[in-house]
Design an enzyme around this catalytic site. Structure first.
Site, PDB file in Angstrom:
ATOM      1  N   CYS A  97    -112.782  37.537 -37.861  1.00 11.10           N
ATOM      2  CA  CYS A  97    -113.101  38.288 -36.652  1.00 11.10           C
ATOM      3  C   CYS A  97    -112.806  39.772 -36.865  1.00 11.10           C
ATOM      4  CB  CYS A  97    -112.297  37.763 -35.467  1.00 11.10           C
ATOM      5  SG  CYS A  97    -112.617  38.659 -33.930  1.00 11.10           S
ATOM      6  N   PRO A  98    -113.805  40.636 -36.773  1.00 12.77           N
ATOM      7  CA  PRO A  98    -113.541  42.075 -36.965  1.00 12.77           C
ATOM      8  C   PRO A  98    -112.704  42.670 -35.843  1.00 12.77           C
ATOM      9  CG  PRO A  98    -115.811  41.719 -36.249  1.00 12.77           C
ATOM     10  CD  PRO A  98    -115.233  40.369 -36.515  1.00 12.77           C
TER      11      PRO A  98
END
Length: 446
Positions: A118-119
């Site tokens: 997940c960025p």
């Protein structure tokens, strides 16, 4: 890590602060009435829960596969257990890869039961972090929904009194703050709401985001293989049987949720202070026994097959590198080695055209025109290009690398027959030792 990813977490913390605290001050000064005491308490309790769950999503370690986990698995293995076994070897980690694990290109290691990187948390959503991530989505969706209701109440009041003189209404700064908060809150609620519902669905059927991609890929291969008698070719020209395979980890809704959330107690599913699932519980998983114990997930994919060395044209012994220096010779050898191991296949569209142009003599094929049209549609839809089949995209246009997976490590992770000899010998010694211990214990009972 890029500069953009380094700014993602501070940005989310800033967004939480902006939507959480200045909005309360604004709502206390807008008609028809300020927030009540109970509304303030509920808003701030939810806000605290969001802070806690997001912080855990960011800072809880996604897990590292122990180097000796395969030996421990052999020692603890019991006959009849419906547990998925490993058949993969990660060359980048130089270690056996557990079921459902993937090599993350950002974390630079294999992550147990990796869902995606997940960025916005700068962390992998994995076996250990998924419960915290889902609780963050849950409490954020609730908090944003409450704020959306508060904002629309004030907006409806403004609209109903739009004919009154402006000096009786809010100031320009208050209006700007109201609409800025409304836009930011609405967009965030829409995105996180969809993400929350998608993760709830994945939890209920016990699939990760990556496994959802693999399921869709498997369906595509089945559809293609139908036109070739059930077989598809590998990069070296051999044939692989493609048959329908059921997803093995869906073991029932409640069991799926209990496994994904790390607890069978429903109260712990919502508890922001619930313990993180142990790493050991993310190295092997119960299966539903729909398939034979020898099958593995993901199903066979011709484009993930390790390319065998083929006979080259020309004499057996050549001196093609005789003119090169020692460093250039080594570089040329490594280039040939990489090319041999990671040969990119042509897109399916081009291969279909080649078969059609040659008359399709090598295949039992009764629907060439239909299949060719279907392949062309898939090529346009999923963006297959010069990158070959590794560039295949699902119906949402996503590749494995879009989930943070290292595609080179994933597509060319070596099968069981390519595990290093030293590792196979070590496993055999462990299995022999376990067997001898079993015989000695059974003999001592008489």
């Amino acid at each position: 890590m890029s500069t953009l990813s380094q700014l993602a977490v501070p940005f989310v913390y800033g967004l939480i602060f902006f939507l959480g605290y200045p909005s309360q001050w604004m709502l206390m000064h807008l008609e028809p009435e300020p927030l009540t005491k109970n509304e303030l308490i509920a808003s701030n309790v939810i806000l605290v829960l969001i802070w806690i769950t997001y912080t855990k999503s960011v800072f809880v370690d996604p897990g590292t596969v122990p180097k000796d986990w395969a030996e421990k698995e052999l020692r603890d293995e019991k006959e009849g257990d419906a547990v998925a076994k490993s058949r993969k070897w990660c060359r980048k980690c130089d270690a056996a890869k557990p079921p459902r694990a993937h090599h993350c290109k950002e974390c630079k290691r294999c992550i147990p039961k990796m869902d995606h990187h997940c960025p916005w948390t700068a962390n992998c959503v994995s076996h250990t972090t998924f419960p915290h991530f889902l609780r963050f989505l849950f409490y954020t969706t609730i908090g944003l929904s409450i704020l959306e209701a508060f904002l629309f109440t004030r907006l409806a009041h403004l609209w109903s009194n739009r004919d009154l003189p402006s000096y009786l209404g809010p100031s320009f700064l208050q209006l700007a703050h109201l609409f800025t908060t409304l836009i930011a809150n609405s967009i965030t609620l829409f995105v996180l709401g969809i993400l929350f519902l998608r993760n709830i669905w994945c939890l209920s059927v016990n699939t990760t985001t990556i496994e959802g991609w693999e399921i869709e890929r498997h369906k595509t291969l089945l559809r293609r293989a139908r036109h070739f008698g059930g077989y598809l070719s590998t990069p070296d020209g051999s044939q692989i049987r493609i048959k329908r395979q059921e997803f093995p980890y869906d073991i029932g809704i409640f069991a799926n949720i209990a496994q994904g959330m790390g607890s069978s107690n429903p109260l712990n599913w919502l508890n922001p202070f619930a313990a993180t699932p142990s790493l050991a519980s993310g190295l092997s998983f119960e299966t539903n026994d729909f398939e034979d114990a020898s099958t593995t997930w993901p199903p066979p994919d011709p484009d993930r097959s390790y390319r065998r060395r083929v006979k080259e044209e020309g004499p057996a012994f050549t001196y093609r590198d005789a003119e090169l220096s020692k460093e250039d010779t080594l570089a040329a050898f490594r280039a040939r080695q990489a090319e041999d191991e990671m040969r990119r296949r042509k897109p399916f569209v081009e291969r279909m055209e080649a078969v059609r142009d040659t008359g399709g003599d090598d295949y039992e094929y009764d629907h060439m025109d239909d299949a060719s049209e279907e392949a062309e549609d898939e090529g346009r839809k999923y963006g297959e290009g010069d990158e070959g089949e590794e560039g295949w995209r699902n119906s949402e246009g996503e590749r494995l690398k879009d989930f943070g997976v290292d595609e080179d490590a994933e597509f060319y992770d070596e099968q069981e027959d390519h595990i290093p000899l030293s590792e196979l010998m070590a496993r055999r010694q462990v299995a022999a030792a376990s067997a001898s211990e079993g015989w000695s214990m059974s003999g001592s009972t008489y």
